[in-house]
Design a protein around this motif. Structure first.
Motif, PDB file in Angstrom:
ATOM      1  N   UNK A  67       9.707   3.601   5.628  1.00  0.00           N
ATOM      2  CA  UNK A  67       9.449   2.398   4.832  1.00  0.00           C
ATOM      3  C   UNK A  67       7.951   2.246   4.603  1.00  0.00           C
ATOM      4  N   UNK A  68       7.604   1.461   3.591  1.00  0.00           N
ATOM      5  CA  UNK A  68       6.216   1.197   3.239  1.00  0.00           C
ATOM      6  C   UNK A  68       5.932  -0.276   3.468  1.00  0.00           C
ATOM      7  N   UNK A  69       4.839  -0.574   4.160  1.00  0.00           N
ATOM      8  CA  UNK A  69       4.400  -1.946   4.381  1.00  0.00           C
ATOM      9  C   UNK A  69       3.643  -2.386   3.126  1.00  0.00           C
ATOM     10  N   UNK A  70       4.233  -3.285   2.370  1.00  0.00           N
ATOM     11  CA  UNK A  70       3.664  -3.740   1.104  1.00  0.00           C
ATOM     12  C   UNK A  70       2.244  -4.262   1.268  1.00  0.00           C
ATOM     13  N   UNK A  71       1.992  -4.993   2.344  1.00  0.00           N
ATOM     14  CA  UNK A  71       0.660  -5.569   2.559  1.00  0.00           C
ATOM     15  C   UNK A  71      -0.412  -4.509   2.773  1.00  0.00           C
ATOM     16  N   UNK A  72      -0.015  -3.269   3.025  1.00  0.00           N
ATOM     17  CA  UNK A  72      -0.982  -2.194   3.234  1.00  0.00           C
ATOM     18  C   UNK A  72      -0.993  -1.171   2.097  1.00  0.00           C
ATOM     19  N   UNK A  73      -0.045  -1.265   1.178  1.00  0.00           N
ATOM     20  CA  UNK A  73       0.056  -0.287   0.092  1.00  0.00           C
ATOM     21  C   UNK A  73      -0.873  -0.667  -1.061  1.00  0.00           C
ATOM     22  N   UNK A  74      -1.732   0.278  -1.438  1.00  0.00           N
ATOM     23  CA  UNK A  74      -2.633   0.090  -2.574  1.00  0.00           C
ATOM     24  C   UNK A  74      -2.326   1.072  -3.698  1.00  0.00           C
ATOM     25  N   UNK A  75      -1.183   1.727  -3.633  1.00  0.00           N
ATOM     26  CA  UNK A  75      -0.822   2.777  -4.590  1.00  0.00           C
ATOM     27  C   UNK A  75      -1.896   3.859  -4.648  1.00  0.00           C
ATOM     28  N   UNK A  76      -2.620   4.017  -3.562  1.00  0.00           N
ATOM     29  CA  UNK A  76      -3.691   5.010  -3.412  1.00  0.00           C
ATOM     30  C   UNK A  76      -4.902   4.724  -4.298  1.00  0.00           C
ATOM     31  N   UNK A  77      -4.997   3.509  -4.852  1.00  0.00           N
ATOM     32  CA  UNK A  77      -6.159   3.110  -5.649  1.00  0.00           C
ATOM     33  C   UNK A  77      -7.412   3.283  -4.785  1.00  0.00           C
ATOM     34  N   UNK A  78      -8.442   3.905  -5.350  1.00  0.00           N
ATOM     35  CA  UNK A  78      -9.687   4.132  -4.630  1.00  0.00           C
ATOM     36  C   UNK A  78      -9.679   5.393  -3.791  1.00  0.00           C
ATOM     37  N   UNK A  92      -4.356  -3.534 -11.017  1.00  0.00           N
ATOM     38  CA  UNK A  92      -5.353  -2.650 -10.410  1.00  0.00           C
ATOM     39  C   UNK A  92      -6.434  -3.433  -9.667  1.00  0.00           C
ATOM     40  N   UNK A  93      -6.849  -4.575 -10.199  1.00  0.00           N
ATOM     41  CA  UNK A  93      -7.865  -5.390  -9.521  1.00  0.00           C
ATOM     42  C   UNK A  93      -7.363  -5.877  -8.162  1.00  0.00           C
ATOM     43  N   UNK A  94      -6.109  -6.295  -8.113  1.00  0.00           N
ATOM     44  CA  UNK A  94      -5.514  -6.774  -6.862  1.00  0.00           C
ATOM     45  C   UNK A  94      -5.406  -5.630  -5.856  1.00  0.00           C
ATOM     46  N   UNK A  95      -4.998  -4.460  -6.326  1.00  0.00           N
ATOM     47  CA  UNK A  95      -4.877  -3.298  -5.439  1.00  0.00           C
ATOM     48  C   UNK A  95      -6.244  -2.852  -4.925  1.00  0.00           C
ATOM     49  N   UNK A  96      -7.266  -2.928  -5.783  1.00  0.00           N
ATOM     50  CA  UNK A  96      -8.623  -2.580  -5.370  1.00  0.00           C
ATOM     51  C   UNK A  96      -9.132  -3.559  -4.312  1.00  0.00           C
ATOM     52  N   UNK A  97      -8.870  -4.843  -4.522  1.00  0.00           N
ATOM     53  CA  UNK A  97      -9.276  -5.859  -3.538  1.00  0.00           C
ATOM     54  C   UNK A  97      -8.556  -5.642  -2.218  1.00  0.00           C
ATOM     55  N   UNK A  98      -7.293  -5.253  -2.273  1.00  0.00           N
ATOM     56  CA  UNK A  98      -6.541  -4.992  -1.046  1.00  0.00           C
ATOM     57  C   UNK A  98      -7.128  -3.794  -0.300  1.00  0.00           C
ATOM     58  N   UNK A  99      -7.506  -2.754  -1.043  1.00  0.00           N
ATOM     59  CA  UNK A  99      -8.134  -1.591  -0.415  1.00  0.00           C
ATOM     60  C   UNK A  99      -9.421  -2.003   0.284  1.00  0.00           C
ATOM     61  N   UNK A 100     -10.236  -2.844  -0.370  1.00  0.00           N
ATOM     62  CA  UNK A 100     -11.485  -3.305   0.231  1.00  0.00           C
ATOM     63  C   UNK A 100     -11.219  -4.166   1.472  1.00  0.00           C
ATOM     64  N   UNK A 101     -10.182  -4.989   1.432  1.00  0.00           N
ATOM     65  CA  UNK A 101      -9.796  -5.808   2.583  1.00  0.00           C
ATOM     66  C   UNK A 101      -9.367  -4.934   3.752  1.00  0.00           C
ATOM     67  N   UNK A 102      -8.569  -3.922   3.458  1.00  0.00           N
ATOM     68  CA  UNK A 102      -8.063  -3.043   4.519  1.00  0.00           C
ATOM     69  C   UNK A 102      -9.155  -2.217   5.175  1.00  0.00           C
ATOM     70  N   UNK A 103     -10.124  -1.793   4.377  1.00  0.00           N
ATOM     71  CA  UNK A 103     -11.102  -0.843   4.869  1.00  0.00           C
ATOM     72  C   UNK A 103     -12.519  -1.398   4.993  1.00  0.00           C
TER      73      UNK A 103
END
Length: 115
Positions: free
Chosen positions: A65-76, A102-113
């Motif tokens: 399974x994939x944790x939605x809160x951690x998935x960025x569709x590999x953006x970045x 894409x903006x939301x996914x990019x922000x999520x990547x920045x939050x995660x990392x």
């Protein structure tokens, strides 16, 4: 949108090591926000703050399974979601219940990392 794994999954595990966010877990395995990220504490939707290292209940007992809160569709990281690229049965697909631009996914990547 985040990616999801359908019940057509054959549990081959090819997707798990490809995820740059450590968002993919084997069925029945607990997950954490901390795994593969720089997160220390996380505020949940209800306002509760938990340690990112706190084990969370698996979303599936049977399939990867994939944790939605951690998935960025590999953006970045990559041009396309790597789980979908390596899945031999094409069961890593966009999750229609979790559409993100894409903006939301990019922000999520920045939050995660922490970038």
């Amino acid at each position: 949108m985040a990616i999801m794994i359908t019940d057509e999954c054959i549990n081959c595990g090819a997707c798990e090591p490809e995820c740059p966010n450590t968002a993919i877990y084997e069925g029945g395995v607990s997950w954490t926000f901390a795994g593969g990220t720089s997160l220390v504490d996380v505020e949940l939707g209800d306002g509760t703050v938990v340690s990112a290292k706190e084990a969370q209940a698996p979303f599936s007992e049977e399939f990867y399974y994939i944790v939605t809160d951690k998935c960025t569709e590999c953006i970045g990281f990559h041009e396309e979601p790597q789980c979908a690229a390596v899945c031999p049965v094409d069961c890593c697909v966009p999750d229609p219940d979790n559409e993100e631009d894409e903006d939301t996914l990019t922000a999520k990547k920045e939050w995660l990392h922490g970038e």
